[in-house]
Design an enzyme around this catalytic site. Structure first.
Site, PDB file in Angstrom:
ATOM      1  N   PRO A 161       0.485  -1.059  -0.077  1.00  0.00           N
ATOM      2  CA  PRO A 161      -0.088  -0.594  -0.249  1.00  0.00           C
ATOM      3  C   PRO A 161       0.917   1.709   0.099  1.00  0.00           C
ATOM      4  CG  PRO A 161      -1.022  -0.895   1.613  1.00  0.00           C
ATOM      5  CD  PRO A 161      -0.032  -1.899   1.488  1.00  0.00           C
ATOM      6  N   GLU A 213       3.076  -8.512   9.071  1.00  0.00           N
ATOM      7  CA  GLU A 213       2.972  -7.570   9.298  1.00  0.00           C
ATOM      8  C   GLU A 213       3.885  -6.173   7.067  1.00  0.00           C
ATOM      9  OE1 GLU A 213       0.229  -6.574  10.808  1.00  0.00           O
ATOM     10  OE2 GLU A 213       0.872  -9.128  10.563  1.00  0.00           O
ATOM     11  N   ARG A 253      -3.782  -9.385 -21.082  1.00  0.00           N
ATOM     12  CA  ARG A 253      -4.319  -8.955 -21.491  1.00  0.00           C
ATOM     13  C   ARG A 253      -4.578  -7.528 -22.780  1.00  0.00           C
ATOM     14  NH1 ARG A 253      -7.428  -4.478 -20.738  1.00  0.00           N
ATOM     15  NH2 ARG A 253      -9.378  -4.756 -22.154  1.00  0.00           N
ATOM     16  N   ASP A 279     -11.467  -0.970 -25.737  1.00  0.00           N
ATOM     17  CA  ASP A 279     -13.249  -0.930 -25.079  1.00  0.00           C
ATOM     18  C   ASP A 279     -12.915   0.006 -23.402  1.00  0.00           C
ATOM     19  OD1 ASP A 279     -11.199  -2.141 -23.087  1.00  0.00           O
ATOM     20  OD2 ASP A 279     -12.157  -4.303 -22.810  1.00  0.00           O
TER      21      ASP A 279
HETATM   22  C1  4FM Z   1       2.080  -6.136   1.665  1.00  0.00           C
HETATM   23  C2  4FM Z   1       0.692  -7.187   3.199  1.00  0.00           C
HETATM   24  C3  4FM Z   1       2.838  -6.547   2.058  1.00  0.00           C
HETATM   25  C4  4FM Z   1       2.382  -7.578   3.914  1.00  0.00           C
HETATM   26  C5  4FM Z   1       0.609  -6.450   2.572  1.00  0.00           C
HETATM   27  C6  4FM Z   1       3.443  -7.245   3.293  1.00  0.00           C
HETATM   28  C7  4FM Z   1      -0.898  -4.559  -1.328  1.00  0.00           C
HETATM   29  C8  4FM Z   1      -1.854  -2.959  -1.977  1.00  0.00           C
HETATM   30  C9  4FM Z   1      -1.219  -4.202  -0.383  1.00  0.00           C
HETATM   31  C10 4FM Z   1      -0.684  -5.861   1.593  1.00  0.00           C
HETATM   32  N1  4FM Z   1      -0.377  -3.954  -2.377  1.00  0.00           N
HETATM   33  N2  4FM Z   1      -1.512  -3.167  -3.262  1.00  0.00           N
HETATM   34  N3  4FM Z   1      -2.805  -2.378  -2.062  1.00  0.00           N
HETATM   35  N4  4FM Z   1      -0.696  -5.290   0.331  1.00  0.00           N
HETATM   36  O1  4FM Z   1      -2.570  -4.156   0.648  1.00  0.00           O
HETATM   37  O2  4FM Z   1      -0.571  -4.088  -3.689  1.00  0.00           O
HETATM   38 CL1  4FM Z   1       4.541  -8.048   3.512  1.00  0.00          CL
END
Ligand code: 4FM
Length: 249
Positions: free
Chosen positions: A87, A114, A152, A167
């Site tokens: 994230p 985590e 795709r 599209d």
């Molecule tokens: C990523 C959890 C790494 C633990 C996550 C670890 C996410 C997103 C996401 C969660 N990935 N876009 N949004 N990953 O939430 O790509 Cl260690």
């Protein structure tokens, strides 16, 4: 195109390998997904891949050594960037998907728990990418989203040459509504222009509907966008309220 995926849950990628457009691409040898499990690179008896965070706090982290050994092996045999899904990464959009689709090979690093040790990101990750502003339990679903969106666009996959980028007008405009048989469904009619056989009027209706939808739902797409003269004039008539089609949009 080849994807190397670093994941402790390689079976999750059977979903892509076994179903849909990604399955077709694998069968036609246009897509190769190779999973690499960091657990296979752990050297201790318990093959441990997690450890407690320095400074305390809840949960576990992915420990750096097995992940580093795994990535070093991938980098030894593979080409292209290492992309870490999180994230905290740069938000992926269709233009990002398009640039990935031009690569012959890339590596997707999926974390769990985590987080992963920051020094691994510093030393072995080229790009950190997020698929959206929400928190998943790991990177695997993000990696699968990237693979499906990229595949795709590969020429020859799906027979996509017409449908894939057209599209949604290369991501610039939202798609127009679509209809198939029957002509009346639960007393809802198919717009009559689509039954008329007038191909130019149908093309205009679809373009008009796309622009109206985009203006209503994603107006930011129309700021600094590269619309052609026809699209600009349709947008202006929409803003003046002189547009006859698209009553609900
Ligand atoms: C990523 C959890 C790494 C633990 C996550 C670890 C996410 C997103 C996401 C969660 N990935 N876009 N949004 N990953 O939430 O790509 Cl260690």
């Amino acid at each position: 195109m080849k994807f190397n995926v670093v994941t402790i849950f390689p079976e999750m990628f059977d979903a892509l390998i076994d179903f849909g457009i990604t399955n077709q691409a694998v069968l036609k040898q246009q897509l190769d997904i190779q999973c690499w499990n960091p657990r296979d690179f752990a050297l201790d008896r318990h093959r441990s891949i997690d450890d407690r965070p320095y400074g305390g706090g809840p949960g576990m982290l992915m420990k750096p050594e097995p992940l580093a050994r795994c990535l070093d092996e991938v980098k030894r045999v593979a080409a292209g960037p290492v992309v870490y899904l999180s994230p905290q990464g740069k938000r992926l959009d269709q233009s990002g998907v398009r640039s990935f689709s031009k690569l012959p090979e890339m590596t997707l690093l999926c974390g769990r728990y985590e987080g992963i040790d920051e020094r691994l990101i510093q030393t072995r990750v080229d790009e950190e990418v997020s698929i959206g502003d929400y928190i998943l339990a790991g990177g695997e679903l993000g990696a699968m989203v990237i693979i499906e969106a990229v595949v795709r666009l590969i020429p020859g996959v799906l027979g996509n040459d017409l449908s894939a980028e057209q599209d949604s007008f290369s991501g610039q405009l939202l798609d127009c509504p679509h209809y198939t048989r029957p002509e009346v469904f639960e007393s809802l009619n198919v717009p009559s222009v689509l039954l008329s056989g007038y191909h130019e009027r149908i093309r205009r209706w679809r373009l008009d509907a796309s622009i109206a939808r985009t203006k209503n739902r994603r107006p930011e797409f129309l700021v600094d966008s590269n619309l052609d003269n026809e699209q600009i004039s349709l947008l202006k008539s929409l803003e003046l309220g002189t547009n006859v089609e698209c009553e609900d949009e």
